[in-house]
Design an enzyme around this catalytic site. Structure first.
Site, PDB file in Angstrom:
ATOM      1  N   TYR A  53       0.860  -1.191   0.000  1.00  0.00           N
ATOM      2  CA  TYR A  53       0.000   0.000   0.000  1.00  0.00           C
ATOM      3  C   TYR A  53       0.888   1.231   0.000  1.00  0.00           C
ATOM      4  CZ  TYR A  53      -3.075   3.695   1.689  1.00  0.00           C
ATOM      5  OH  TYR A  53      -3.750   4.874   1.802  1.00  0.00           O
ATOM      6  N   GLU A 112      -3.325   7.478  -4.153  1.00  0.00           N
ATOM      7  CA  GLU A 112      -3.237   6.230  -3.395  1.00  0.00           C
ATOM      8  C   GLU A 112      -3.125   5.032  -4.336  1.00  0.00           C
ATOM      9  OE1 GLU A 112      -5.839   4.809   0.317  1.00  0.00           O
ATOM     10  OE2 GLU A 112      -6.805   4.270  -1.565  1.00  0.00           O
TER      11      GLU A 112
END
Ligand code: GDP
Ligand code: MN
Length: 380
Positions: free
Chosen positions: A101, A189
């Protein structure tokens, strides 16, 4: 403005952030054409602006044209958390060794950019933050300093990424930071950022929110805005130069100043109502602006009452009152109005309005009483 995944990936490409080859399709036949070009196996992905598409069945692997047909048939038209799928993104499927992530956003408390990196990707970051907060390596970046490769390398080490992924990830993060800053994002993101068995790192998903305050220096954002399927009410408000955000409740709101408009939403909620919109008419609340505001709110069929909350500062309440009187003459309103007028020249304003008051136009002495009245009227 939130981007679709495929738009986010196009945006990433401009900043040399690697993604898989693919294309968009609005029909099953188009999906097959795109899949043929991307090379099998492919993954067919629902394009909606909400997360958790995988769990909802909006992401399917397909080994050949027949499977793409089945996947696209199933996904196009699907409803994911209230969002209808009109478009799919089809890309060459990746083999996944590890899912990470990575993101940048603004930390308003620290007044710095916040980068988050985790070796535990593919799941929702909120979940990781709740169950295993130590698995997220955070970094605060001062915009004056920016992010250099040395700092990015240390950050990657702190996140304990696999050795094979470290250098590529550090380089990718420097580019992601550039995308976030130069690209004027509120959020950039990647979840998951993957390491393939062959040792390549690239973005498998893209979640990008653009800062619309920067749109003046990004004429190229126009294409994103036009694909937005914008709220009709917001399009109308924008054309009238109003600062308007559509919501889903039944009390229409007009206030002068963004702070007062937000407080008005709070008070309506506090007394058990739901706001239909945010609308700040700004400083000079003359008749034209007031009429435009009432027209926009009047066009929303969900509105049952209108709460006009004005606190005169530099703006004088008697001027606002004249604006309201003039505007209600011009606009045929479906809903009753509740007024709260206070501040500079409030008395003069109330006097002007006195002869116009009726069941359809009421004045209340305080913000809370006006909110209660507006909510009560919306409930009828
Ligand atoms: P989200 O569920 O909306 O966040 O959609 P993502 O694009 O993040 O995809 C969800 C999950 O689908 C990923 O975490 C992967 O596990 C899986 N996935 C997506 N693309 C691929 C792919 O190319 N290959 C494989 N094997 N899995 C994929
Ligand atoms: Mn994802």
């Amino acid at each position: 403005m939130d981007l679709y995944e495929y738009q986010g990936k196009q945006y990433f490409s401009r900043f040399d952030i690697p993604t898989s080859a693919g294309g968009v399709a609005g029909t099953t036949a188009e999906a097959v054409v795109v899949a043929d070009a991307a090379g099998y196996p492919v993954v067919v992905k629902a394009q909606v602006k909400v997360g958790g598409r995988g769990k909802a069945g909006g992401i399917k692997l397909a080994a050949d044209a027949a499977e793409v047909t089945a996947a696209a048939d199933a996904i196009l038209g699907m409803d994911i958390k209230g969002h209808r799928v009109n478009v799919v993104w089809v890309e060459h499927a990746s083999d996944i060794e590890k899912e990470y992530y990575a993101s940048f956003t603004l930390d308003r408390t620290e007044k710095l950019h916040l980068g988050m990196l985790s070796a535990e990707g593919g799941v929702e970051i909120e979940e990781v933050a709740a169950n295993n907060p130590d698995a997220i390596a955070k970094i605060y970046v001062n915009p004056v300093d920016g992010l250099d490769i040395e700092t990015a390398r240390k950050w990657v080490d702190a996140a304990n990424l696999d050795d094979a992924a470290r250098e590529q990830t550090a380089e990718l993060l420097v580019n992601l930071y550039r995308c976030y800053v130069e690209g004027d994002c509120d959020l950039a993101e990647i979840n998951p950022l993957i390491l393939t068995p062959a040792g390549n790192v690239h973005a498998l998903d893209a979640k990008v929110t653009l800062d619309e305050n920067a749109s003046f220096r990004h004429p190229e954002w126009e294409e994103f805005a036009s694909s937005e399927g914008e709220d009709e009410r917001e399009t109308m408000a924008k054309a009238k130069g109003l600062n308007y955000i559509g919501l889903s409740g039944s009390v229409g709101i007009i206030a002068n100043g963004a702070g007062l408009a937000m407080s008005t939403l709070d008070v309506v909620t506090q007394v058990g109502g739901t706001a239909a919109n945010f609308l700040d008419i700004g400083g000079g609340a003359n008749a034209d602006v007031m009429a435009a505001a009432l027209e926009v709110i009047n066009a929303d069929p969900a509105v049952r009452s209108i709460f006009v909350n004005i606190f005169g500062g530099i703006t004088r309440v008697d001027e606002v009152a004249k604006g309201i009187i003039d505007a209600i003459d011009r606009v045929e309103l479906r809903s009753p109005i509740v007024l709260r007028l206070d501040g500079t020249n409030a008395e003069e304003g109330r006097t002007l309005l006195a002869s116009h008051l009726s069941d359809r136009l009421r004045a209340e002495p305080t913000m809370i009483e006006a909110a209660k009245r507006a909510v009560e009227m919306a409930g009828r």
